[in-house]
Write a protein that holds these residues in place. Structure first.
Motif, PDB file in Angstrom:
ATOM      1  N   PRO A   1       0.808  -1.218   0.000  1.00  0.00           N
ATOM      2  CA  PRO A   1       0.000   0.000   0.000  1.00  0.00           C
ATOM      3  C   PRO A   1       0.847   1.278   0.000  1.00  0.00           C
ATOM      4  CG  PRO A   1      -0.920  -1.582   1.539  1.00  0.00           C
ATOM      5  CD  PRO A   1       0.363  -2.161   1.040  1.00  0.00           C
ATOM      6  N   ASN A   2       2.056   1.228   0.602  1.00  0.00           N
ATOM      7  CA  ASN A   2       2.897   2.416   0.605  1.00  0.00           C
ATOM      8  C   ASN A   2       3.328   2.800  -0.801  1.00  0.00           C
ATOM      9  OD1 ASN A   2       2.711   2.708   3.342  1.00  0.00           O
ATOM     10  ND2 ASN A   2       4.577   1.557   3.798  1.00  0.00           N
ATOM     11  N   VAL A   3       3.616   1.780  -1.623  1.00  0.00           N
ATOM     12  CA  VAL A   3       3.963   2.036  -3.022  1.00  0.00           C
ATOM     13  C   VAL A   3       2.778   2.680  -3.737  1.00  0.00           C
ATOM     14  CG1 VAL A   3       4.597   0.988  -5.233  1.00  0.00           C
ATOM     15  CG2 VAL A   3       5.642   0.161  -3.112  1.00  0.00           C
ATOM     16  N   ALA A   4       1.577   2.149  -3.480  1.00  0.00           N
ATOM     17  CA  ALA A   4       0.365   2.698  -4.090  1.00  0.00           C
ATOM     18  C   ALA A   4       0.165   4.149  -3.673  1.00  0.00           C
ATOM     19  CB  ALA A   4      -0.849   1.857  -3.705  1.00  0.00           C
ATOM     20  N   ALA A   5       0.418   4.449  -2.408  1.00  0.00           N
ATOM     21  CA  ALA A   5       0.272   5.830  -1.929  1.00  0.00           C
ATOM     22  C   ALA A   5       1.246   6.754  -2.630  1.00  0.00           C
ATOM     23  CB  ALA A   5       0.487   5.883  -0.417  1.00  0.00           C
ATOM     24  N   CYS A   6       2.473   6.295  -2.815  1.00  0.00           N
ATOM     25  CA  CYS A   6       3.471   7.117  -3.518  1.00  0.00           C
ATOM     26  C   CYS A   6       3.061   7.356  -4.976  1.00  0.00           C
ATOM     27  CB  CYS A   6       4.843   6.444  -3.473  1.00  0.00           C
ATOM     28  SG  CYS A   6       5.611   6.458  -1.840  1.00  0.00           S
ATOM     29  N   LEU A   7       2.550   6.295  -5.611  1.00  0.00           N
ATOM     30  CA  LEU A   7       2.076   6.432  -6.996  1.00  0.00           C
ATOM     31  C   LEU A   7       0.924   7.420  -7.077  1.00  0.00           C
ATOM     32  CD1 LEU A   7       2.134   2.663  -8.015  1.00  0.00           C
ATOM     33  CD2 LEU A   7       3.558   4.461  -9.026  1.00  0.00           C
ATOM     34  N   ASN A   8      -0.035   7.307  -6.134  1.00  0.00           N
ATOM     35  CA  ASN A   8      -1.165   8.228  -6.096  1.00  0.00           C
ATOM     36  C   ASN A   8      -0.710   9.665  -5.899  1.00  0.00           C
ATOM     37  OD1 ASN A   8      -3.818   7.227  -6.534  1.00  0.00           O
ATOM     38  ND2 ASN A   8      -3.660   6.008  -4.669  1.00  0.00           N
ATOM     39  N   LEU A  10       2.233  11.044  -6.624  1.00  0.00           N
ATOM     40  CA  LEU A  10       2.909  11.555  -7.822  1.00  0.00           C
ATOM     41  C   LEU A  10       1.901  11.809  -8.942  1.00  0.00           C
ATOM     42  CD1 LEU A  10       5.533  12.322  -9.216  1.00  0.00           C
ATOM     43  CD2 LEU A  10       5.853   9.909  -9.821  1.00  0.00           C
ATOM     44  N   ALA A  11       0.943  10.897  -9.077  1.00  0.00           N
ATOM     45  CA  ALA A  11      -0.101  11.064 -10.087  1.00  0.00           C
ATOM     46  C   ALA A  11      -0.909  12.328  -9.826  1.00  0.00           C
ATOM     47  CB  ALA A  11      -1.021   9.846 -10.098  1.00  0.00           C
ATOM     48  N   PHE A  12      -1.218  12.579  -8.542  1.00  0.00           N
ATOM     49  CA  PHE A  12      -1.980  13.786  -8.208  1.00  0.00           C
ATOM     50  C   PHE A  12      -1.194  15.042  -8.559  1.00  0.00           C
ATOM     51  CE2 PHE A  12      -3.311  17.219  -5.381  1.00  0.00           C
ATOM     52  CZ  PHE A  12      -4.664  17.272  -5.691  1.00  0.00           C
ATOM     53  N   LEU A  13       0.113  15.009  -8.330  1.00  0.00           N
ATOM     54  CA  LEU A  13       0.944  16.155  -8.702  1.00  0.00           C
ATOM     55  C   LEU A  13       0.849  16.424 -10.194  1.00  0.00           C
ATOM     56  CD1 LEU A  13       3.163  18.250  -7.926  1.00  0.00           C
ATOM     57  CD2 LEU A  13       4.839  16.460  -8.434  1.00  0.00           C
ATOM     58  N   TYR A  14       0.969  15.355 -10.991  1.00  0.00           N
ATOM     59  CA  TYR A  14       0.849  15.518 -12.443  1.00  0.00           C
ATOM     60  C   TYR A  14      -0.550  16.015 -12.822  1.00  0.00           C
ATOM     61  CZ  TYR A  14       5.236  12.896 -13.068  1.00  0.00           C
ATOM     62  OH  TYR A  14       6.538  12.480 -13.043  1.00  0.00           O
ATOM     63  N   TYR A  15      -1.554  15.456 -12.177  1.00  0.00           N
ATOM     64  CA  TYR A  15      -2.945  15.865 -12.437  1.00  0.00           C
ATOM     65  C   TYR A  15      -3.131  17.357 -12.152  1.00  0.00           C
ATOM     66  CZ  TYR A  15      -8.016  16.230 -11.599  1.00  0.00           C
ATOM     67  OH  TYR A  15      -9.329  16.623 -11.620  1.00  0.00           O
ATOM     68  N   ALA A  16      -2.622  17.818 -11.016  1.00  0.00           N
ATOM     69  CA  ALA A  16      -2.764  19.229 -10.636  1.00  0.00           C
ATOM     70  C   ALA A  16      -2.055  20.150 -11.619  1.00  0.00           C
ATOM     71  CB  ALA A  16      -2.221  19.446  -9.225  1.00  0.00           C
ATOM     72  N   GLN A  17      -1.009  19.627 -12.255  1.00  0.00           N
ATOM     73  CA  GLN A  17      -0.253  20.412 -13.237  1.00  0.00           C
ATOM     74  C   GLN A  17      -0.844  20.305 -14.637  1.00  0.00           C
ATOM     75  OE1 GLN A  17       3.646  18.659 -12.625  1.00  0.00           O
ATOM     76  NE2 GLN A  17       4.264  20.304 -11.245  1.00  0.00           N
ATOM     77  N   GLY A  18      -1.921  19.534 -14.783  1.00  0.00           N
ATOM     78  CA  GLY A  18      -2.529  19.347 -16.098  1.00  0.00           C
ATOM     79  C   GLY A  18      -1.797  18.335 -16.966  1.00  0.00           C
ATOM     80  N   ARG A  19      -0.903  17.544 -16.361  1.00  0.00           N
ATOM     81  CA  ARG A  19      -0.109  16.548 -17.111  1.00  0.00           C
ATOM     82  C   ARG A  19      -0.837  15.195 -17.023  1.00  0.00           C
ATOM     83  NH1 ARG A  19       5.575  17.642 -14.214  1.00  0.00           N
ATOM     84  NH2 ARG A  19       6.261  15.849 -15.456  1.00  0.00           N
ATOM     85  N   PRO A  25      -1.149   6.361 -16.068  1.00  0.00           N
ATOM     86  CA  PRO A  25      -0.605   5.031 -15.750  1.00  0.00           C
ATOM     87  C   PRO A  25      -0.265   4.857 -14.270  1.00  0.00           C
ATOM     88  CG  PRO A  25       0.997   6.350 -16.980  1.00  0.00           C
ATOM     89  CD  PRO A  25      -0.289   7.086 -17.027  1.00  0.00           C
ATOM     90  N   LEU A  26       0.039   5.966 -13.598  1.00  0.00           N
ATOM     91  CA  LEU A  26       0.329   5.882 -12.169  1.00  0.00           C
ATOM     92  C   LEU A  26      -0.934   5.588 -11.372  1.00  0.00           C
ATOM     93  CD1 LEU A  26       2.839   8.877 -11.767  1.00  0.00           C
ATOM     94  CD2 LEU A  26       3.319   6.486 -12.300  1.00  0.00           C
ATOM     95  N   TYR A  27      -2.020   6.268 -11.709  1.00  0.00           N
ATOM     96  CA  TYR A  27      -3.298   6.010 -11.036  1.00  0.00           C
ATOM     97  C   TYR A  27      -3.768   4.571 -11.289  1.00  0.00           C
ATOM     98  CZ  TYR A  27      -4.594  10.753  -9.438  1.00  0.00           C
ATOM     99  OH  TYR A  27      -4.676  11.947  -8.779  1.00  0.00           O
TER     100      TYR A  27
END
Length: 270
Positions: A1-8, A10-19, A25-27
């Motif tokens: 689950p910790n890996v999943a949290a890290c992926l989430n 990072l994905a949220f960061l990209y999402y917030a930036q419009g990327r 693929p991270l989500y």
């Protein structure tokens, strides 16, 4: 689950930036890991489903978003009960999908329910209440129920400024929403300063190359077009289109809409 949290994260960061293409693929990977480790019906799975649903919604892939929202809502209700803030979030997400499809009769009761839960559980002056007010106002506006929409938009703006400060992306969104309402009513002189402020705030907070900046440029351009200020409108449409094509792709509904707006303006100017 910790890996999943890290992926989430990072994905949220990209999402917030419009990327969005980098976030997807991270989500997806985070959802698969969470299901495998915790089971199909775990609350963390619901969070992952909501995240992926929001991404598909942002990319205009609405048919893929709906089943994720429905599944997330069912899991959240099962574990937390009907009257929990996370249930309100799921209700808002599903209602947003119905709203964009013009299914207003299905969206409105979900938005109302989400607003009631949020007020009851978090208090009248919470940022999530502002989000619910904005959402409900948006559906009223879509149905031209402007007198019902305006006080909700104003209240949402006041809460957001008070709780998050004057210089926050959510404040820019509230300014944009209220400006759009005024524009729809032909109150152009009231709409313009709100649109300008929202655009400047978004450029500063999100960077020039963000879908929300494209939205702001498109809205301000449409306002100028309605006022006959074509020479000011055209470069804004052009810039909005370039950003949207870069960040959302050529076939995204927002990109298509901006392109049509630019073509319409050029037809008028011919």
């Amino acid at each position: 689950p910790n890996v999943a949290a890290c992926l989430n994260n990072l994905a949220f960061l990209y999402y917030a930036q419009g990327r969005y293409d980098e976030a997807e693929p991270l989500y997806v990977q985070a959802l698969e890991i969470t299901k495998h480790r915790l089971g199909e019906k775990h609350l963390n799975v619901a969070a992952c489903l909501n995240n992926l649903g929001l991404l598909y919604y942002a990319k205009g892939r609405y048919d893929e978003a709906e089943p994720l929202y429905v599944q997330a809502l069912e899991i959240t209700k099962h574990w937390l009960g009907e009257d929990h803030p996370d249930v309100a979030t799921s209700l808002n997400n599903l209602a947003g999908f119905y709203n964009v499809q013009g299914r207003y009769d299905e969206a409105e009761p979900l938005y109302v329910q989400a607003l009631e839960i949020t007020k009851h559980r978090l208090g009248e002056d919470h940022p999530d209440v502002a989000t619910s007010l904005n959402n409900l106002a948006g559906i009223y506006e879509s149905q031209e129920r402007y007198d019902e929409a305006e006080p909700l938009y104003v209240q949402a703006l006041e809460i957001t400024k008070h709780r998050l400060g004057e210089d926050h992306p959510d404040v820019a969104q509230s300014l944009n929403n209220l400006g759009f309402l005024y524009n729809s009513q032909g109150r152009c002189d009231e709409a313009e300063p709100l649109y300008v402020q929202a655009l400047e705030m978004r450029k500063k907070l999100l960077g020039e190359n963000h879908p929300d900046v494209a939205q702001s440029r498109n809205n301000l351009a449409a306002l100028y077009q309605s006022m006959g200020r074509y020479d000011q409108a055209e470069p804004l449409y052009q810039q909005a289109l370039e950003i949207a094509e870069r960040t959302l792709g050529s076939n995204h509904p927002d990109t298509v809409n901006i392109r049509k707006n630019l073509e319409s303006l050029r037809d008028i100017k011919r």
